[in-house]
Write a protein that holds these residues in place. Structure first.
Motif, mmCIF file in Angstrom:
data_model
loop_
_atom_site.group_PDB
_atom_site.id
_atom_site.type_symbol
_atom_site.label_atom_id
_atom_site.label_comp_id
_atom_site.label_asym_id
_atom_site.label_seq_id
_atom_site.Cartn_x
_atom_site.Cartn_y
_atom_site.Cartn_z
ATOM 1 N N THR A 31 0.841 -1.192 0.000
ATOM 2 C CA THR A 31 0.000 0.000 0.000
ATOM 3 C C THR A 31 0.878 1.244 0.000
ATOM 4 O O THR A 31 2.057 1.193 0.345
ATOM 5 C CB THR A 31 -0.927 0.025 1.228
ATOM 6 O OG1 THR A 31 -0.123 -0.025 2.401
ATOM 7 C CG2 THR A 31 -1.879 -1.150 1.210
ATOM 8 N N PHE A 32 0.273 2.371 -0.376
ATOM 9 C CA PHE A 32 0.992 3.635 -0.426
ATOM 10 C C PHE A 32 0.645 4.502 0.767
ATOM 11 O O PHE A 32 -0.394 4.333 1.405
ATOM 12 C CB PHE A 32 0.651 4.404 -1.705
ATOM 13 C CG PHE A 32 1.079 3.695 -2.956
ATOM 14 C CD1 PHE A 32 2.365 3.249 -3.113
ATOM 15 C CD2 PHE A 32 0.181 3.488 -3.979
ATOM 16 C CE1 PHE A 32 2.774 2.608 -4.265
ATOM 17 C CE2 PHE A 32 0.575 2.849 -5.141
ATOM 18 C CZ PHE A 32 1.870 2.405 -5.284
ATOM 19 N N VAL A 33 1.514 5.467 1.056
ATOM 20 C CA VAL A 33 1.301 6.447 2.117
ATOM 21 C C VAL A 33 0.628 7.667 1.480
ATOM 22 O O VAL A 33 1.024 8.079 0.390
ATOM 23 C CB VAL A 33 2.656 6.848 2.748
ATOM 24 C CG1 VAL A 33 2.482 7.935 3.779
ATOM 25 C CG2 VAL A 33 3.328 5.637 3.347
ATOM 26 N N PRO A 34 -0.378 8.250 2.125
ATOM 27 C CA PRO A 34 -1.008 9.443 1.546
ATOM 28 C C PRO A 34 0.015 10.556 1.319
ATOM 29 O O PRO A 34 0.916 10.754 2.135
ATOM 30 C CB PRO A 34 -2.029 9.862 2.599
ATOM 31 C CG PRO A 34 -2.295 8.627 3.387
ATOM 32 C CD PRO A 34 -1.012 7.846 3.378
ATOM 33 N N PRO A 35 -0.083 11.279 0.195
ATOM 34 C CA PRO A 35 0.869 12.369 -0.087
ATOM 35 C C PRO A 35 0.888 13.396 1.036
ATOM 36 O O PRO A 35 -0.140 13.688 1.635
ATOM 37 C CB PRO A 35 0.334 12.988 -1.377
ATOM 38 C CG PRO A 35 -0.479 11.915 -2.006
ATOM 39 C CD PRO A 35 -1.052 11.111 -0.871
#
Length: 111
Positions: free
Chosen positions: A93-97
């Motif tokens: 998963t990605f980290v929110p900008p």
């Protein structure tokens, strides 16, 4: 360029490998997702009194074996780096900008 893309997408990048020519000029640079590779196994001899109390440093970055990367090579005139490989797929998963510490800045930012 890739650093900006990574920051907007929500992952971090790091410099992986550099290959040099005999003259010492960097010929190829590989930038990979910060979660590329797998965590190294820790072997600790707890039966040895001298080392059984030693603490092992833990990392806040977990490696997932992610294969996302970009590869650059020096052009024939040795003036610019050209993109020659790009793998976009991530397995995490990605980290929110905008979250702090989502990007590690290094001396390869001029690519």
């Amino acid at each position: 360029m890739y650093e900006e893309y990574a920051e907007k997408a929500g992952f971090s990048v790091r410099l992986s490998t550099q290959n040099c020519l005999k003259s010492g000029v960097v010929d190829r640079k590989y930038l990979v997702c910060n979660r590329e590779g797998l965590a190294k196994g820790v072997n600790k001899d707890t039966m040895n009194e001298e080392t059984s109390e030693n603490q092992i440093r833990t990392s806040s970055i977990s490696r997932t074996g992610c294969m996302a990367k970009v590869k650059f090579k020096l052009n024939e005139s040795h003036t610019k780096y050209e993109l020659y490989d790009f793998v976009e797929e991530h397995n995490h998963t990605f980290v929110p900008p905008g979250w702090p510490n989502t990007n590690r800045r290094g001396n390869w930012r001029d690519i």
